[in-house]
Design an enzyme around this catalytic site. Structure first.
Site, PDB file in Angstrom:
ATOM      1  N   GLY A  55       4.619  -8.205   6.672  1.00  0.00           N
ATOM      2  CA  GLY A  55       3.862  -9.384   6.263  1.00  0.00           C
ATOM      3  C   GLY A  55       3.845 -10.536   7.250  1.00  0.00           C
ATOM      4  N   ASP A 110       6.954 -14.100   5.890  1.00  0.00           N
ATOM      5  CA  ASP A 110       5.652 -14.554   5.390  1.00  0.00           C
ATOM      6  C   ASP A 110       5.809 -15.401   4.137  1.00  0.00           C
ATOM      7  OD1 ASP A 110       6.528 -12.394   3.887  1.00  0.00           O
ATOM      8  OD2 ASP A 110       4.602 -11.338   3.862  1.00  0.00           O
ATOM      9  N   PHE A 162       0.374 -14.628  -7.228  1.00  0.00           N
ATOM     10  CA  PHE A 162       0.342 -13.655  -6.139  1.00  0.00           C
ATOM     11  C   PHE A 162      -0.725 -14.029  -5.114  1.00  0.00           C
ATOM     12  CE2 PHE A 162      -0.357  -9.528  -4.118  1.00  0.00           C
ATOM     13  CZ  PHE A 162       0.946  -9.118  -3.929  1.00  0.00           C
ATOM     14  N   ARG A 175      -4.343  -7.594   4.587  1.00  0.00           N
ATOM     15  CA  ARG A 175      -3.513  -8.273   5.593  1.00  0.00           C
ATOM     16  C   ARG A 175      -4.363  -8.946   6.668  1.00  0.00           C
ATOM     17  NH1 ARG A 175       1.767  -6.812   4.753  1.00  0.00           N
ATOM     18  NH2 ARG A 175       2.193  -4.651   4.241  1.00  0.00           N
TER      19      ARG A 175
HETATM   20  P1  5GP Z   1      11.451 -11.845  -2.503  1.00  0.00           P
HETATM   21  O1  5GP Z   1      12.541 -10.900  -2.084  1.00  0.00           O
HETATM   22  O2  5GP Z   1      11.654 -13.255  -2.000  1.00  0.00           O
HETATM   23  O3  5GP Z   1      11.203 -11.809  -3.986  1.00  0.00           O
HETATM   24  O4  5GP Z   1      10.098 -11.323  -1.910  1.00  0.00           O
HETATM   25  C1  5GP Z   1       9.840 -11.339  -0.580  1.00  0.00           C
HETATM   26  C2  5GP Z   1       8.798 -10.319  -0.221  1.00  0.00           C
HETATM   27  O5  5GP Z   1       7.989  -9.965  -1.338  1.00  0.00           O
HETATM   28  C3  5GP Z   1       7.859 -10.908   0.797  1.00  0.00           C
HETATM   29  O6  5GP Z   1       8.267 -10.632   2.103  1.00  0.00           O
HETATM   30  C4  5GP Z   1       6.551 -10.219   0.469  1.00  0.00           C
HETATM   31  O7  5GP Z   1       6.490  -9.003   1.156  1.00  0.00           O
HETATM   32  C5  5GP Z   1       6.632  -9.931  -1.011  1.00  0.00           C
HETATM   33  N1  5GP Z   1       5.929 -10.959  -1.797  1.00  0.00           N
HETATM   34  C6  5GP Z   1       6.463 -11.929  -2.558  1.00  0.00           C
HETATM   35  N2  5GP Z   1       5.530 -12.693  -3.128  1.00  0.00           N
HETATM   36  C7  5GP Z   1       4.349 -12.202  -2.684  1.00  0.00           C
HETATM   37  C8  5GP Z   1       2.977 -12.594  -2.893  1.00  0.00           C
HETATM   38  O8  5GP Z   1       2.609 -13.549  -3.608  1.00  0.00           O
HETATM   39  N3  5GP Z   1       2.048 -11.853  -2.229  1.00  0.00           N
HETATM   40  C9  5GP Z   1       2.359 -10.797  -1.442  1.00  0.00           C
HETATM   41  N4  5GP Z   1       1.364 -10.150  -0.857  1.00  0.00           N
HETATM   42  N5  5GP Z   1       3.632 -10.398  -1.223  1.00  0.00           N
HETATM   43  C10 5GP Z   1       4.602 -11.105  -1.847  1.00  0.00           C
END
Ligand code: 5GP
Length: 188
Positions: A55, A110, A162, A175
């Site tokens: 990402g 990201d 999201f 992407r």
């Molecule tokens: P965390 O471990 O903080 O819950 O999530 C981190 C990862 O989840 C990010 O690097 C990303 O890949 C994915 N992610 C979290 N929220 C989103 C979102 O709103 N959109 C997308 N496309 N990926 C997300």
């Protein structure tokens, strides 16, 4: 000003509709500011940017070009998401580069959502005894954080919805979009 076609404001993937949320100009301007801050903070420190794939690839490419630093780049790959719901599992796919001992490390992500991915990353990196460790994330969802994560460089704080585009995907798609789009709720 040139009028953009209406199709630009909305993207449909499968049955999901996304509306434009952050435009490329706003993203570019904010990254320029982050680049300037990092350049000041890391002058003469020869930092290593650790980029979390997939990402963060687009953000990292723009961020490092917005700095005026001698630096190194390393890439790791982690995954915690399937479809639009977190699986709750964080897997490390490509291992961390070595050595980072006594290096100034900036992790580039990201988006920080629950913070679990970043926590795993930080814990692994701490084992390598860097001189300093900081986080640069393009997006942060403060309302979703489940673990304490201190991000030094945050592009935008966003609500719990999201998002896709500018490196962020939905099952591998979107992407390449130059702007960031937010999932349209049933009420919007
Ligand atoms: P965390 O471990 O903080 O819950 O999530 C981190 C990862 O989840 C990010 O690097 C990303 O890949 C994915 N992610 C979290 N929220 C989103 C979102 O709103 N959109 C997308 N496309 N990926 C997300």
């Amino acid at each position: 000003m040139k009028k953009r076609p209406a199709v630009d404001l909305q993207v449909t993937i499968g049955s999901r509709v996304f509306v434009k949320y952050l435009g490329r100009d706003a993203i570019r301007a904010r990254i320029r500011e982050l680049g300037r801050d990092i350049s000041v903070d890391y002058r003469d420190k020869y930092p290593v940017f650790i980029v979390i794939l997939n990402g963060a690839f687009m953000f990292a490419a723009d961020l490092v070009r917005a700095t005026s630093l001698e630096c190194e780049l390393q890439f790791v790959k982690l995954a915690s998401y399937e479809d639009i719901h977190s699986t709750g599992k964080v897997k490390k796919i490509i291992g961390l580069p070595v050595p980072l001992t006594d290096r100034h490390v900036i992790v580039v992500e990201d988006i920080v959502d629950t913070g679990r991915t970043m926590l795993t990353m930080i814990e692994d990196l701490k084992q390598m005894k860097p001189a300093s460790l900081s986080i640069a994330t393009l997006l942060l969802k403060p309302d979703c954080l489940q673990v304490p994560i201190d991000s030094s460089y945050v592009g935008f704080e966003i609500p719990d919805a999201f998002v896709i585009g500018y490196g962020l995907d939905l099952d591998g798609k979107a992407r390449n979009l130059p702007d960031i789009y937010q999932l349209k709720s049933d009420h919007s």
